[in-house]
Motif scaffolding. Structure first.
Motif, short mmCIF file in Angstrom:
data_model
loop_
_atom_site.label_atom_id
_atom_site.label_comp_id
_atom_site.label_asym_id
_atom_site.label_seq_id
_atom_site.Cartn_x
_atom_site.Cartn_y
_atom_site.Cartn_z
N SER A 131 24.22 19.43 40.12
CA SER A 131 24.97 19.20 41.36
C SER A 131 24.24 19.95 42.47
O SER A 131 23.51 20.92 42.19
CB SER A 131 26.38 19.77 41.22
OG SER A 131 27.05 19.79 42.47
N TYR A 138 29.38 27.51 48.01
CA TYR A 138 30.27 27.23 49.14
C TYR A 138 31.65 27.81 48.85
O TYR A 138 32.00 28.03 47.69
CB TYR A 138 30.34 25.73 49.45
CG TYR A 138 30.67 24.84 48.26
CD1 TYR A 138 31.99 24.58 47.90
CD2 TYR A 138 29.66 24.25 47.51
CE1 TYR A 138 32.29 23.76 46.82
CE2 TYR A 138 29.95 23.43 46.43
CZ TYR A 138 31.27 23.18 46.09
OH TYR A 138 31.56 22.38 45.01
N TYR A 144 32.58 26.71 39.87
CA TYR A 144 31.78 25.50 39.69
C TYR A 144 30.32 25.74 40.08
O TYR A 144 29.40 25.36 39.37
CB TYR A 144 32.39 24.37 40.52
CG TYR A 144 31.69 23.03 40.36
CD1 TYR A 144 31.62 22.41 39.12
CD2 TYR A 144 31.13 22.39 41.46
CE1 TYR A 144 30.98 21.17 38.98
CE2 TYR A 144 30.50 21.15 41.32
CZ TYR A 144 30.44 20.55 40.08
OH TYR A 144 29.81 19.33 39.94
N ARG A 186 39.37 17.96 39.63
CA ARG A 186 39.17 19.27 40.26
C ARG A 186 40.47 19.76 40.89
O ARG A 186 40.74 20.96 40.90
CB ARG A 186 38.09 19.14 41.34
CG ARG A 186 37.83 20.42 42.06
CD ARG A 186 36.67 20.31 43.02
NE ARG A 186 35.84 21.47 42.92
CZ ARG A 186 34.68 21.65 43.54
NH1 ARG A 186 34.20 20.71 44.30
NH2 ARG A 186 34.00 22.75 43.40
#
Ligand code: 8X3
Length: 246
Positions: A131, A138, A144, A186
């Protein structure tokens, strides 16, 4: 002539299903692997892929798949996902654990199990779907982004360690891809919040865009290793900088 074997994990939906479909069209004998066999069977009926029940977090499940494959040409480690968007200080440890188990340890398990079959085939290719979260962090993405950074580290380490062996390692790092389930999972099934992730974005990527990148990487001549493809929609200049129309 026998078809080269490709294994795609997380193949029951999204990028995995699109990749299984595309690799079958490219002439691979595709083992489409995931936990949800009913979905895989529907995909198999449409595309001719072989459905395999697989849980990448389970040693025995991975070993059972490997036992069926004396040879393997391509492994696409796509199984994975995100849980939660809370600030790091408020995240659930269990979410971190799940993300590490599936994205990272699932990929390691699959590589360990299938590397001998790739070497037996005489040529192998590990494609890790990471990803953009493996390349920059962030807010809200701590668990994640940590897992995806680790999966990226695995890709780079493998490429060094397999140097001299006929096994390629490609990392494909997608940005915003609109799939049926990624944001829904998510966000704990909250459809409104999941829709809001893509709101106003003219054209998020779709699963087929990433399947296209996998197909590109695995159909290059054997001496060409596509190390890394970072792929975002035009509207996404960075994870946090997304152009939205009203
Ligand atoms: C999904 C992309 O931007 O949500 O892997 O991290 S992002």
């Amino acid at each position: 002539m026998t078809q080269p074997v490709a294994v795609v994990t997380g193949a029951s939906s999204g990028i995995g299903a699109a990749t299984a479909r595309r690799l079958a069209a490219e002439g691979f004998e595709v083992f489409a692997a995931a936990r949800r066999l009913d979905r895989l069977e529907r995909l198999a009926a449409e595309t001719g892929v072989r459905p395999v029940e697989l849980d990448v977090t389970d040693d025995a499940s991975v070993a059972a798949l490997a036992a069926r494959l004396p040879e393997c040409a391509v492994l696409v480690n796509n199984a994975g996902g995100a849980r939660g968007l809370a600030p790091a200080a408020e995240t659930e440890i269990e979410d971190w654990r799940w993300m590490y188990e599936v994205n990272v340890l699932g990929s390691v398990r699959m590589v360990q199990a299938l590397l001998p079959a790739m070497l037996k085939h005489g040529r192998g290719h590990v494609v890790n779907i990471t990803s953009v979260a493996g390349h920059a962090v962030y807010e809200g993405g701590s668990g994640y982004t940590a897992a995806k950074h680790a999966q990226r580290a695995l890709s780079e380490t493998l490429r060094l360690e397999l140097n001299g062996k006929p096994v390629r390692v490609t990392e494909i790092a997608p940005g915003m891809v609109r799939t049926e389930e990624f944001s829904l999972n998510r966000l704990g099934g909250d459809a409104d919040r999941a829709d809001a992730v893509y709101r106003g974005v003219a054209e998020p990527l779709v699963a087929e865009d990433i399947a296209d990148c996998v197909a590109f990487a695995v159909t290059r001549p054997p001496h060409v290793d596509v190390d890394l493809l970072v792929v975002r929609p035009l509207a996404q200049a960075a994870s946090h900088k997304v152009h939205r129309e009203n």
